[in-house]
Design a protein around this motif. Sequence first.
Motif, mmCIF file in Angstrom:
data_model
loop_
_atom_site.group_PDB
_atom_site.id
_atom_site.type_symbol
_atom_site.label_atom_id
_atom_site.label_comp_id
_atom_site.label_asym_id
_atom_site.label_seq_id
_atom_site.Cartn_x
_atom_site.Cartn_y
_atom_site.Cartn_z
ATOM 1 N N PHE A 187 0.413 5.774 0.088
ATOM 2 C CA PHE A 187 -0.463 6.929 0.183
ATOM 3 C C PHE A 187 -0.202 7.830 -1.010
ATOM 4 C CE2 PHE A 187 -1.305 11.248 1.732
ATOM 5 C CZ PHE A 187 -2.616 11.103 2.113
ATOM 6 N N PHE B 200 0.854 -1.180 0.000
ATOM 7 C CA PHE B 200 0.000 0.000 0.000
ATOM 8 C C PHE B 200 0.889 1.230 0.000
ATOM 9 C CE2 PHE B 200 -3.640 -2.461 1.585
ATOM 10 C CZ PHE B 200 -4.678 -1.821 0.950
ATOM 11 N N ASP C 66 -5.724 9.363 -1.202
ATOM 12 C CA ASP C 66 -6.196 7.993 -1.078
ATOM 13 C C ASP C 66 -5.001 7.047 -1.027
ATOM 14 O OD1 ASP C 66 -5.407 8.063 -3.761
ATOM 15 O OD2 ASP C 66 -7.433 7.977 -4.529
ATOM 16 N N TRP C 67 -5.298 5.788 -0.865
ATOM 17 C CA TRP C 67 -4.266 4.762 -0.796
ATOM 18 C C TRP C 67 -4.402 3.867 -2.018
ATOM 19 C CZ3 TRP C 67 -6.563 6.905 3.321
ATOM 20 C CH2 TRP C 67 -5.747 7.303 4.383
ATOM 21 N N ARG D 5 -7.672 1.001 -5.551
ATOM 22 C CA ARG D 5 -7.593 2.266 -4.816
ATOM 23 C C ARG D 5 -8.561 2.231 -3.647
ATOM 24 N NH1 ARG D 5 -9.288 7.520 -7.997
ATOM 25 N NH2 ARG D 5 -11.275 6.447 -7.887
#
Length: 122
Positions: A12, A10, A21-22, A37
């Motif tokens: 950022f 993951f 968002d990640w 996402r």
Amino acid sequence: MCDCSLFFHFFFFQAEDGIRDWHLELLHNEQLIGTLRVAPPGVSYSECSIGRVAVHADYRECGLGRDLMLRALDFCDARWPEGVRLSAQAYLTAFYESMGFVMTHGPYYEDNIEHVEMLKKN
């Protein structure tokens, strides 16, 4: 093409429009083969949301879409207890239902593709 040398991570991201968002990426031999996402609550829906789920065609039928989703659900559950909402292509409804999502709205068209809105409550 399915083997054990896969790497999930993951990161950022903040877009030029200010949306934060990640992204979850799935790599095989340092090549991107899958992604999705995660948007926090308040960006797309009142709940957090998962979107843009994609697996390279050469790696489909290996269960990697499910692996991506399960990792994303764990990520979301650890941060936002309200549940997870998504806009699914309609032909994938059974796939998302198998992970606990229920249809809440639809069908409707997004980019000329039939979609349904789905929610998974914690």
